[in-house]
Design a protein around this motif. Structure first.
Motif, PDB file in Angstrom:
ATOM      1  N   SER A 109       0.893  -1.204  -0.030  1.00 47.13           N
ATOM      2  CA  SER A 109      -0.030   0.104   0.130  1.00 47.13           C
ATOM      3  C   SER A 109       0.815   1.278   0.056  1.00 47.13           C
ATOM      4  O   SER A 109       2.145   1.190   0.454  1.00 47.13           O
ATOM      5  CB  SER A 109      -0.715  -0.092   1.267  1.00 47.13           C
ATOM      6  OG  SER A 109      -0.355  -0.775   2.142  1.00 47.13           O
ATOM      7  N   SER A 110       0.301   2.236  -0.546  1.00 48.05           N
ATOM      8  CA  SER A 110       0.831   3.768  -0.463  1.00 48.05           C
ATOM      9  C   SER A 110       0.509   4.382   0.708  1.00 48.05           C
ATOM     10  O   SER A 110      -0.463   4.401   1.269  1.00 48.05           O
ATOM     11  CB  SER A 110       0.716   4.317  -1.695  1.00 48.05           C
ATOM     12  OG  SER A 110       1.139   3.602  -2.672  1.00 48.05           O
ATOM     13  N   GLY A 111       1.689   5.256   1.479  1.00 42.52           N
ATOM     14  CA  GLY A 111       1.218   6.138   2.409  1.00 42.52           C
ATOM     15  C   GLY A 111       2.526   6.340   3.167  1.00 42.52           C
ATOM     16  O   GLY A 111       3.612   6.718   2.575  1.00 42.52           O
TER      17      GLY A 111
ATOM     18  N   GLU B  97       0.280   4.396   7.981  1.00 39.28           N
ATOM     19  CA  GLU B  97      -0.959   5.251   7.725  1.00 39.28           C
ATOM     20  C   GLU B  97      -1.002   5.394   6.005  1.00 39.28           C
ATOM     21  O   GLU B  97      -0.459   5.868   5.309  1.00 39.28           O
ATOM     22  CB  GLU B  97      -0.430   6.665   7.957  1.00 39.28           C
ATOM     23  CG  GLU B  97      -0.210   6.992   9.537  1.00 39.28           C
ATOM     24  CD  GLU B  97       0.467   8.270  10.068  1.00 39.28           C
ATOM     25  OE1 GLU B  97       0.258   9.215   9.239  1.00 39.28           O
ATOM     26  OE2 GLU B  97       0.784   8.424  11.108  1.00 39.28           O
ATOM     27  N   THR B  98      -2.388   4.740   5.664  1.00 40.89           N
ATOM     28  CA  THR B  98      -2.724   4.856   4.332  1.00 40.89           C
ATOM     29  C   THR B  98      -3.957   5.612   4.487  1.00 40.89           C
ATOM     30  O   THR B  98      -4.590   5.981   5.418  1.00 40.89           O
ATOM     31  CB  THR B  98      -2.981   3.499   3.924  1.00 40.89           C
ATOM     32  OG1 THR B  98      -3.766   2.698   4.602  1.00 40.89           O
ATOM     33  CG2 THR B  98      -1.507   2.683   3.995  1.00 40.89           C
ATOM     34  N   GLU B  99      -4.690   5.732   3.043  1.00 38.64           N
ATOM     35  CA  GLU B  99      -5.952   6.336   3.181  1.00 38.64           C
ATOM     36  C   GLU B  99      -7.046   5.387   3.999  1.00 38.64           C
ATOM     37  O   GLU B  99      -8.001   6.019   4.336  1.00 38.64           O
ATOM     38  CB  GLU B  99      -6.475   6.227   1.614  1.00 38.64           C
ATOM     39  CG  GLU B  99      -5.751   7.526   0.931  1.00 38.64           C
ATOM     40  CD  GLU B  99      -6.022   7.155  -0.739  1.00 38.64           C
ATOM     41  OE1 GLU B  99      -6.934   6.445  -0.833  1.00 38.64           O
ATOM     42  OE2 GLU B  99      -5.307   7.948  -1.286  1.00 38.64           O
ATOM     43  N   GLU B 100      -6.726   4.268   4.128  1.00 35.63           N
ATOM     44  CA  GLU B 100      -7.702   3.220   4.900  1.00 35.63           C
ATOM     45  C   GLU B 100      -7.590   3.689   6.346  1.00 35.63           C
ATOM     46  O   GLU B 100      -8.476   3.088   6.885  1.00 35.63           O
ATOM     47  CB  GLU B 100      -7.567   1.972   4.530  1.00 35.63           C
ATOM     48  CG  GLU B 100      -8.279   1.418   3.129  1.00 35.63           C
ATOM     49  CD  GLU B 100      -7.247   0.569   2.437  1.00 35.63           C
ATOM     50  OE1 GLU B 100      -6.795  -0.428   3.081  1.00 35.63           O
ATOM     51  OE2 GLU B 100      -6.938   0.841   1.071  1.00 35.63           O
ATOM     52  N   GLY B 101      -6.386   4.163   6.658  1.00 37.63           N
ATOM     53  CA  GLY B 101      -6.521   4.625   8.292  1.00 37.63           C
ATOM     54  C   GLY B 101      -4.870   3.982   8.906  1.00 37.63           C
ATOM     55  O   GLY B 101      -3.953   3.847   7.832  1.00 37.63           O
ATOM     56  N   LYS B 102      -4.851   4.337  10.096  1.00 40.21           N
ATOM     57  CA  LYS B 102      -3.590   3.972  10.418  1.00 40.21           C
ATOM     58  C   LYS B 102      -3.704   2.522  11.080  1.00 40.21           C
ATOM     59  O   LYS B 102      -4.519   1.829  11.433  1.00 40.21           O
ATOM     60  CB  LYS B 102      -3.259   4.730  11.946  1.00 40.21           C
ATOM     61  CG  LYS B 102      -2.838   6.004  11.581  1.00 40.21           C
ATOM     62  CD  LYS B 102      -2.646   6.922  12.635  1.00 40.21           C
ATOM     63  CE  LYS B 102      -3.192   8.344  12.557  1.00 40.21           C
ATOM     64  NZ  LYS B 102      -3.479   9.014  13.739  1.00 40.21           N
ATOM     65  N   ARG B 103      -2.333   1.748  10.742  1.00 41.06           N
ATOM     66  CA  ARG B 103      -2.236   0.293  11.057  1.00 41.06           C
ATOM     67  C   ARG B 103      -0.882   0.161  11.882  1.00 41.06           C
ATOM     68  O   ARG B 103       0.242   0.431  11.329  1.00 41.06           O
ATOM     69  CB  ARG B 103      -2.251  -0.353   9.856  1.00 41.06           C
ATOM     70  CG  ARG B 103      -2.184  -1.943  10.221  1.00 41.06           C
ATOM     71  CD  ARG B 103      -1.998  -2.708   8.590  1.00 41.06           C
ATOM     72  NE  ARG B 103      -1.689  -3.814   9.390  1.00 41.06           N
ATOM     73  CZ  ARG B 103      -2.539  -4.992   8.952  1.00 41.06           C
ATOM     74  NH1 ARG B 103      -3.399  -4.866   8.220  1.00 41.06           N
ATOM     75  NH2 ARG B 103      -1.812  -6.056   9.354  1.00 41.06           N
ATOM     76  N   PRO B 104      -0.963  -0.053  13.106  1.00 37.87           N
ATOM     77  CA  PRO B 104       0.170  -0.515  13.706  1.00 37.87           C
ATOM     78  C   PRO B 104       0.898  -1.591  13.352  1.00 37.87           C
ATOM     79  O   PRO B 104       0.099  -2.542  13.081  1.00 37.87           O
ATOM     80  CB  PRO B 104       0.033  -0.498  15.316  1.00 37.87           C
ATOM     81  CG  PRO B 104      -1.711  -0.701  15.114  1.00 37.87           C
ATOM     82  CD  PRO B 104      -2.123  -0.376  13.961  1.00 37.87           C
ATOM     83  N   ILE B 105       2.130  -1.769  13.448  1.00 39.66           N
ATOM     84  CA  ILE B 105       2.913  -3.004  13.098  1.00 39.66           C
ATOM     85  C   ILE B 105       3.960  -3.160  14.276  1.00 39.66           C
ATOM     86  O   ILE B 105       4.681  -2.357  14.577  1.00 39.66           O
ATOM     87  CB  ILE B 105       3.531  -2.909  11.860  1.00 39.66           C
ATOM     88  CG1 ILE B 105       2.688  -2.341  10.646  1.00 39.66           C
ATOM     89  CG2 ILE B 105       4.310  -4.161  11.346  1.00 39.66           C
ATOM     90  CD1 ILE B 105       3.507  -1.825   9.308  1.00 39.66           C
TER      91      ILE B 105
END
Lengths: 87, 328
Positions: free
Chosen positions: B8-10, B22-30
């Motif tokens: 994904s891009s972000g 952080e992408t358009e779909e939201g923030k995702r912790p890894i």
């Protein structure tokens, strides 16, 4: 090993526990994290969490699945985040 | 500890001591503690703070452009550097005899594995006997080569014969009559290019876990710009890791023409195709077998690491390097 961590802690410490947990495990929904860990990482996670919580008020539990062969997940409703390598 | 692949891009950032995508779909912790390396395929924005964080956790980050070409690696500061081994590595490069000996070992290993992979299919198709014999003859000739370019040419010849033999293994639309790169011009070429670059980076990531310096290679010329040791080591593993995966993906029809796109005179895998390949690649690297010498189960990713340990032993004069041999 696969670890599921569920916590119930005082509001003052909720954020801290979440942030610490998220460094090791994938946050899947409020108060629940899960993921694959090595035994060493699991020990470190427990040590880090133990430093934050107040044993008289807080409770954190870990469900440890040693062999994932007979482990299944079932879902209802929407999902916030799933552990995965391809993002 | 596993690699993560970001399509994904972000923005990739450091936040609360962990990674955030952080992408358009939201923030995702890894979870950073679980990440061993990062492969970036999407358009990622990042800053120095993130690179510092990756250094701290010893996570190398590999970048690929929109065609899936390898662009480069953010290689965190060496943390296992050993002056002694570095000198030994340089010594084996500078001494022509030592260098040729090591380079021959890599080529011998590579050819051995080419033959083993073909031999598996030869049980079904007798046509493969001829190329196998040719490669075996070349294998004999390895010891008679007296220079690195001669050795490279010999390996090139073996590869050519080998690629021609693919028409007996793969359906017509995926055969590989001529190997083309920059850009690859057929789906098979695109697959080989993409998977080779994955193998190079996976090997590089393992080198980072050892005392070896990836800049000093033996078969591949050490020069001013790139890592070469991983190319040498990968040569031995290509038949087993890359080629077998291609046969499997194509023959099981997991890949078809719709996973490729033509652009700028080349053929490339599209996003869906890359994800399919990556998933199989990861599954393969994580799968385990019982190691005959160690007597325990090891993964194919660990096998790469064990190979590097053997190389370290060779450089230190403990035991001559015997390249990985494909069985079955």
């Amino acid at each position: 090993m696969y670890v599921i961590m569920a916590y119930d802690v005082n509001v003052e410490r909720v954020v801290k526990v979440l942030h610490t947990g998220r460094r090791y495990l994938t946050w899947v929904q409020n108060s629940v994290l899960e993921g694959e860990l090595t035994p060493a990482l699991f020990e470190r996670l427990k040590a880090d969490i133990a430093k934050i919580i107040d044993p008289n008020q807080d409770a954190v539990r870990f469900y440890v699945i040693k062999r994932t062969a007979c482990f299944e997940k079932e879902f209802l409703g929407h999902s916030k985040n799933e552990p995965g390598q391809i993002l | 500890m596993k690699p993560i692949y970001i399509f994904s891009s972000g923005r990739l950032t450091r936040r609360q001591h962990t990674l955030f995508l952080e992408t358009e779909e939201g923030k995702r912790p890894i979870p950073i503690q679980q990440v061993s390396e990062i492969y970036a395929f999407g358009e990622l924005e990042l800053n120095k703070r993130l690179l510092e964080f990756l250094t701290q956790h010893r996570v190398p980050m590999h970048f690929f452009n929109r065609y899936g070409y390898y662009v480069g690696t953010y290689y965190p500061r060496e943390f296992l550097s050993s002056g002694h081994l570095t000198l030994k590595q340089a010594e084996h490069y500078l001494n022509p005899q030592l260098r040729l000996d090591l380079a021959r070992r890599f080529v011998r290993g590579a050819l051995w594995n080419l033959v083993r992979v073909l031999a598996y299919y030869a049980r079904r198709d007798a046509e493969l006997e001829a190329p196998i014999r040719t490669i075996e003859d070349l294998q004999e000739a390895v010891m008679e080569t007296n220079s690195i370019p001669e050795l490279m040419a010999l390996e090139g010849n073996a590869r050519e014969v080998y690629y021609h033999a693919w028409e007996h293994i793969l359906p017509d639309s995926f055969t590989l009559t001529t190997r083309t790169r920059r850009p690859p011009t057929t789906p098979a070429n695109a697959l080989v290019s993409f998977l080779n670059s994955l193998l190079y980076t996976a090997t590089l990531a393992q080198i980072y876990q050892t005392h070896l310096d990836p800049r000093i290679g033996y078969l591949h010329e050490t020069n001013y710009r790139r890592h070469t040791l991983n190319l040498d080591v990968a040569e031995v593993f290509k038949p087993t890791y890359v080629d077998r995966l291609i046969f499997r993906l194509v023959n099981r029809k997991q890949l078809s023409q719709k996973h490729f796109l033509k652009e700028g005179g080349g053929v490339f895998l599209n996003d869906a195709g890359r994800k399919t390949v990556l998933k199989e690649w990861e599954d393969f690297l994580q799968s385990t077998y019982k190691h005959p010498k160690l007597g325990r189960h090891v993964s194919w990713r660990t096998t790469l690491r064990l190979e590097l340990y053997k190389l370290e032993k060779h450089l230190l004069g403990d035991r001559p390097y015997e390249p990985f041999k494909h069985r079955g």
